[in-house]
Design a protein around this motif. Structure first.
Motif, PDB file in Angstrom:
ATOM      1  N   THR A  85      41.609  -0.295  79.656  1.00 26.40           N
ATOM      2  CA  THR A  85      41.150  -1.349  78.752  1.00 26.40           C
ATOM      3  C   THR A  85      42.270  -1.762  77.794  1.00 26.40           C
ATOM      4  O   THR A  85      42.532  -2.958  77.595  1.00 26.40           O
TER       5      THR A  85
ATOM      6  N   ARG B 134      41.132  -8.343  81.986  1.00 24.72           N
ATOM      7  CA  ARG B 134      41.558  -8.174  80.587  1.00 24.72           C
ATOM      8  C   ARG B 134      40.426  -7.659  79.687  1.00 24.72           C
ATOM      9  O   ARG B 134      39.330  -8.234  79.680  1.00 24.72           O
ATOM     10  N   CYS B 135      40.732  -6.621  78.914  1.00 25.18           N
ATOM     11  CA  CYS B 135      39.752  -5.989  77.994  1.00 25.18           C
ATOM     12  C   CYS B 135      38.497  -5.558  78.736  1.00 25.18           C
ATOM     13  O   CYS B 135      37.408  -5.501  78.142  1.00 25.18           O
ATOM     14  N   HIS B 136      38.635  -5.265  79.992  1.00 24.83           N
ATOM     15  CA  HIS B 136      37.443  -5.015  80.793  1.00 24.83           C
ATOM     16  C   HIS B 136      37.611  -3.730  81.633  1.00 24.83           C
ATOM     17  O   HIS B 136      36.902  -2.759  81.415  1.00 24.83           O
TER      18      HIS B 136
END
Lengths: 212, 212, 212, 212
Positions: free
Chosen positions: C113, C180-182
């Protein structure tokens, strides 16, 4: 062996295995003890050089206040060498006498090891303002300031026990002591309280260490 | 198969699964071996490409000093391809011969991987002053200075085994060796001692790594 | 249900529980799938919103290439709402078709993340020089340079599946993709290989993340 | 005791043990509760001072809205002192009433503890842009901005409950609250949702903390 000893030995094993899983007793490091009798002093203690992840109750030793083994454990460690009490048994006896403790736990965690060196010149680590401190015996507010004194490490066990004794007298409210580049000593009225103190102090040392 | 081999295979599996849980043998990385016979050399070793978290005793192979498989394991790995010894078997044989080791463990931890690269230009990592060092065979004080040499990584296994042999001769007191960006090799007189050395060295590398 | 589906469902559950224990599938995040049949496509997949630490085989769904559920799982999730396939099913189908994968695993780890955001502007994370890379399918040396492309996150699943499809075409050698951010998407010819890739990539992302 | 209470007590124990293993309830810290009846309010709650790693269903207490214990637990904690409800029971009752929650979980993790102090002057921690946020009840996109308010810690429980009540009213969309240097409070419509929220928020706090 008394029922009490058998029961205590079993509790020491269960606790040691749990702390080994958390990585606080790796490589045969650390040791645990619990008082079986006070007069004369009889202490159940983990043997020297035992893998705490493979420990069995039959390996637990019973020692007197001079750290002489009373029982002969039924199961031998590797190579059939009879188990001998932890080299650090004098430190356990010292804590039991100085604090009236019913159990002593010595762990080697990464964060305790690091902080015991980083704060060595200050002579200790101050931990203040955390709610988690309330779990320490006799502490009723997070505003408590816990001072964990740091002692220089040594292989001269009688000398180290003597220093520990002095430090315990100097800091009568301390719940624990760090040996520099070595690990944490904490204790409790019984094994359950000593376990609680280990979890609390290792948690707090990790929190302090990650913020540094 | 001899009783000894069956027993050793079972110990290798149990140890491999525990180290996988700690994250030191992820993704089929790493390998473990233990001596079954010295004359001629017979080494029980984990197969190439095995998931250490799912390893079974039937997958363990028996090899000679040329890394030729003696037994045919009862259970096959995925796709029914017969198991073949770890590609790094020559490194295991090298350690066994150079050190007279009874067991060799090769782990891939995050901290060992990082430090093996960060300290590569210095040629090794020095670890000094930690009580945990006392758990290494023959070390009697925390004042010991352990030098863990770092070898450049290579896919040419005979060449790598040769370099390892030279490094072991150059540092006769070393308890371990790092392969750059790869992992840790350590060993012991038996599997129990090799396990102890892994736990100690991974602990110390984490402590050193977190302080850097 | 075919024997194959029952067996695959059981493997998905066992794997999901293990990855949940490692903290890579917390809070019902992530999902796993495995191909049951190719023609027509039948994919076993974890249901939307399931706690991966409590997953059971009866909750696993069978979907077609349009992500329509074929079977009705025997056991319902909380509140007796019939289980529905993961919202991200189109991404799984996309990977299966684009790569011919037999299994797809999507994890949410802390390090994946973080890195998916830190390296977003560069469009990906390069990982090079680590022995661990050799565990990726078709990689034979640590000198390999793995480029893990990063895709901007979106709640428009068809659009996200489309972008993923383009990125897979653009990087035909990539073994994984970060959202992204996941989290991480990786895959393999079968579930065993996909698991290996997850362990390798999560290990490498942690190593890269700790060095940053 | 009703079947519902017995079932809920068993779920609380299972969940508490799992969170203790993750290190989020060390040293008897933290507490968990779940609603058994709404009219009049009956809340199953963990007892004060219990080791969450050794918790049993017989230790779970049933309290009313004034935090008075209704049942007498069958098994006593250490020293045969009858179990008493957690000192923080008023905070649980406050959350249940203010949010209509069916379960409340209070954890003490290292990252929550650190961030609750680091961001104290800002009055809260903002978490935005992470896919993991979608697992929070009512959140449908990663673009959601979650504000976790931070309350100063206090040992005056009625005052702390009052402050918490005000903060919950001030931030009607908040899924959680941090007590400074203390830990995380989160909740859900049922225990399953509260567990999901704990895992999500602890994950996000770790991600945010590691990036700081």
């Amino acid at each position: 062996m008394s029922d009490t000893f058998v029961q205590i030995a079993s509790s020491l094993v269960s606790l040691a295995r749990g702390l080994h899983t958390r990585g606080w007793l790796l490589g045969t490091s650390g040791n645990l003890s619990a008082v079986v009798d006070r007069e004369p002093l009889r202490l159940a203690i983990t043997p020297s050089g035992a893998d705490k992840g493979e420990l069995t109750a039959a390996q637990i030793l019973l020692i007197d206040e001079d750290c002489i083994s009373i029982n002969e454990p039924a199961v031998k460690l590797n190579n059939d060498v009879p188990g001998k009490p932890s080299d650090e048994s004098p430190l356990h006896v010292t804590v039991v006498k100085a604090r009236g403790a019913g159990a002593v736990i010595h762990t080697h965690s990464v964060w305790a090891t690091i902080l015991s060196d980083v704060h060595a010149l200050e002579g200790g680590v101050a931990i203040e303002g955390y709610e988690m401190l309330k779990g320490l015996h006799g502490v009723s507010t997070h505003q408590h300031r816990e001072w964990i004194p740091i002692i220089d490490n040594s292989q001269d066990m009688p000398a180290l026990a003597n220093t520990l004794n002095e430090v315990l007298a100097q800091y009568p409210d301390a719940h624990a002591c760090l040996l520099r580049c070595h690990g944490l000593y904490t204790w409790g009225r019984d094994l359950q309280e000593a376990k609680r103190h280990v979890e609390i102090l290792e948690f707090l040392l990790e929190a302090v260490g990650r913020r540094t």
